[in-house]
Design an enzyme around this catalytic site. Structure first.
Site, PDB file in Angstrom:
ATOM      1  N   ASN A  23       0.999  -1.181   0.010  1.00 25.94           N
ATOM      2  CA  ASN A  23       0.064  -0.046  -0.065  1.00 25.94           C
ATOM      3  C   ASN A  23       1.011   1.152  -0.094  1.00 25.94           C
ATOM      4  O   ASN A  23       2.156   1.293   0.074  1.00 25.94           O
ATOM      5  CB  ASN A  23      -0.981  -0.116   1.130  1.00 25.94           C
ATOM      6  N   ASP A  33       1.506  -8.949   1.215  1.00 27.50           N
ATOM      7  CA  ASP A  33       2.506  -7.737   2.013  1.00 27.50           C
ATOM      8  C   ASP A  33       2.790  -8.588   3.338  1.00 27.50           C
ATOM      9  O   ASP A  33       3.969  -8.449   3.624  1.00 27.50           O
ATOM     10  CB  ASP A  33       1.599  -6.613   1.944  1.00 27.50           C
ATOM     11  N   SER A 117      -3.458  -6.300  -6.511  1.00 23.40           N
ATOM     12  CA  SER A 117      -4.719  -5.549  -6.360  1.00 23.40           C
ATOM     13  C   SER A 117      -5.986  -6.696  -6.285  1.00 23.40           C
ATOM     14  O   SER A 117      -7.220  -6.325  -6.229  1.00 23.40           O
ATOM     15  CB  SER A 117      -5.182  -4.693  -7.424  1.00 23.40           C
ATOM     16  N   GLY A 119      -6.783  -9.066  -4.181  1.00 24.79           N
ATOM     17  CA  GLY A 119      -6.958  -9.619  -2.791  1.00 24.79           C
ATOM     18  C   GLY A 119      -7.719  -8.677  -2.231  1.00 24.79           C
ATOM     19  O   GLY A 119      -9.059  -8.258  -2.405  1.00 24.79           O
ATOM     20  N   TYR A 121      -7.567  -5.603  -2.031  1.00 24.60           N
ATOM     21  CA  TYR A 121      -8.374  -4.533  -3.018  1.00 24.60           C
ATOM     22  C   TYR A 121      -9.055  -4.565  -3.979  1.00 24.60           C
ATOM     23  O   TYR A 121      -9.813  -3.842  -4.519  1.00 24.60           O
ATOM     24  CB  TYR A 121      -6.822  -3.698  -3.458  1.00 24.60           C
TER      25      TYR A 121
HETATM   26  N1  AR6 Z   1       1.859 -16.057  -2.151  1.00 21.06           N
HETATM   27  C1  AR6 Z   1       1.240 -15.617  -3.453  1.00 21.06           C
HETATM   28  N2  AR6 Z   1       0.072 -15.133  -3.511  1.00 21.06           N
HETATM   29  C2  AR6 Z   1      -0.483 -14.601  -2.376  1.00 21.06           C
HETATM   30  C3  AR6 Z   1       0.028 -14.704  -1.180  1.00 21.06           C
HETATM   31  C4  AR6 Z   1       1.313 -15.407  -0.994  1.00 21.06           C
HETATM   32  N3  AR6 Z   1       1.935 -15.842   0.172  1.00 21.06           N
HETATM   33  N4  AR6 Z   1      -0.885 -14.240  -0.168  1.00 21.06           N
HETATM   34  C5  AR6 Z   1      -1.801 -13.657  -0.736  1.00 21.06           C
HETATM   35  N5  AR6 Z   1      -1.727 -13.876  -2.049  1.00 21.06           N
HETATM   36  P1  AR6 Z   1      -3.291  -8.903  -1.491  1.00 21.06           P
HETATM   37  P2  AR6 Z   1      -3.881  -6.440  -2.894  1.00 21.06           P
HETATM   38  C6  AR6 Z   1      -2.456 -13.576  -3.148  1.00 21.06           C
HETATM   39  O1  AR6 Z   1      -4.516  -8.806  -0.640  1.00 21.06           O
HETATM   40  O2  AR6 Z   1      -5.158  -6.797  -3.342  1.00 21.06           O
HETATM   41  C7  AR6 Z   1      -2.434  -5.611   1.872  1.00 21.06           C
HETATM   42  O3  AR6 Z   1      -2.902  -5.264   3.279  1.00 21.06           O
HETATM   43  C8  AR6 Z   1      -3.972 -13.146  -2.927  1.00 21.06           C
HETATM   44  O4  AR6 Z   1      -4.698 -14.420  -3.000  1.00 21.06           O
HETATM   45  O5  AR6 Z   1      -2.072  -9.629  -0.788  1.00 21.06           O
HETATM   46  O6  AR6 Z   1      -2.975  -5.606  -3.627  1.00 21.06           O
HETATM   47  C9  AR6 Z   1      -1.265  -4.379   1.655  1.00 21.06           C
HETATM   48  O7  AR6 Z   1      -0.705  -3.724   2.750  1.00 21.06           O
HETATM   49  C10 AR6 Z   1      -4.350 -12.271  -4.068  1.00 21.06           C
HETATM   50  O8  AR6 Z   1      -4.549 -13.016  -5.427  1.00 21.06           O
HETATM   51  O9  AR6 Z   1      -3.110  -7.505  -2.249  1.00 21.06           O
HETATM   52  C11 AR6 Z   1      -2.494  -3.542   1.334  1.00 21.06           C
HETATM   53  O10 AR6 Z   1      -2.819  -2.699   2.199  1.00 21.06           O
HETATM   54  C12 AR6 Z   1      -3.143 -11.531  -4.122  1.00 21.06           C
HETATM   55  O11 AR6 Z   1      -1.982 -12.296  -3.708  1.00 21.06           O
HETATM   56  C13 AR6 Z   1      -3.424  -4.515   0.682  1.00 21.06           C
HETATM   57  O12 AR6 Z   1      -3.360  -5.693   1.142  1.00 21.06           O
HETATM   58  C14 AR6 Z   1      -3.050  -9.862  -3.983  1.00 21.06           C
HETATM   59  O13 AR6 Z   1      -3.778  -9.968  -2.753  1.00 21.06           O
HETATM   60  C15 AR6 Z   1      -3.179  -4.638  -1.025  1.00 21.06           C
HETATM   61  O14 AR6 Z   1      -4.088  -5.403  -1.461  1.00 21.06           O
END
Ligand code: AR6
Length: 169
Positions: A23, A33, A117, A119, A121
């Site tokens: 973020n 993250d 984005s 997950g 987001y």
């Molecule tokens: N390995 C691979 N993919 C993953 C993993 C992992 N270990 N963990 C989650 N995913 P997200 P965003 C996938 O929510 O939507 C955070 O709080 C997940 O299933 O991680 O960009 C940050 O600090 C999804 O398909 O990221 C920001 O505030 C993808 O990774 C916010 O979330 C992205 O999900 C960013 O949200």
């Protein structure tokens, strides 16, 4: 640059750099993250604070150490928060193209990406997969990166990514 799809945990990828779906504050969070900061250890946050005192803008990317991860660098990107009304697709494409630019700056040749984005987001997953492939294809001919690995956290995401690449199993 070859674009590949694997199902697995981003933090365990043996690549030069892993991309973090961060973020704007770049001080950690949930999702991938949180996983990166847990597995990478405190050095990742320390480097975020030192190198990015004001964070990063949506669509931008910047590198830090990867601490204890198998990778050498984390390239942090800030995806648009679809849930909060940030629906400009150019910002999502920019996360991937800027990450490749930053990889070129440090000399990283292999890069692993999450579905930025898609997950917390809330970007619709099918379009998030299409955007990842579209953006990476747009820079494939001009980068020193040899592999862009799209890491799906589950089988459904892997299927979407393979469909987007055009090589459904
Ligand atoms: N390995 C691979 N993919 C993953 C993993 C992992 N270990 N963990 C989650 N995913 P997200 P965003 C996938 O929510 O939507 C955070 O709080 C997940 O299933 O991680 O960009 C940050 O600090 C999804 O398909 O990221 C920001 O505030 C993808 O990774 C916010 O979330 C992205 O999900 C960013 O949200």
């Amino acid at each position: 640059m070859e674009i590949t799809v694997v199902e697995g945990d981003l933090t365990q990828q043996h690549v030069d750099a892993v991309v973090n779906a961060a973020n704007r504050h770049l001080r950690g969070g949930g999702g991938v993250d949180g996983a990166i900061h847990r597995a990478g250890g405190p050095a990742v946050l320390e480097d975020c604070v030192r190198r990015f005192p004001h964070g990063l803008a949506t669509g931008d990317a910047g590198w830090t150490t990867a601490g204890d991860l198998p990778a050498r660098w984390v390239v942090h990107v800030v995806g648009p928060d679809h849930r909060a009304g940030e629906t400009d697709r150019a910002l999502l494409l920019s996360c991937y193209t800027r990450a490749v630019e930053v990889a070129d700056e440090v000399g990283a040749r292999t890069l692993a990406f999450p579905l930025v984005s898609a997950g917390v987001y809330g970007w619709p997953r099918e379009d998030a997969a299409a955007a990842a492939v579209e953006a990476l294809r747009s820079v494939a001919a001009t980068t020193g990166v040899t592999e862009a690995r799209l890491v799906a956290y589950d089988a459904a995401a892997a299927a979407l990514l393979r469909d987007a690449l055009g090589d459904a199993p």
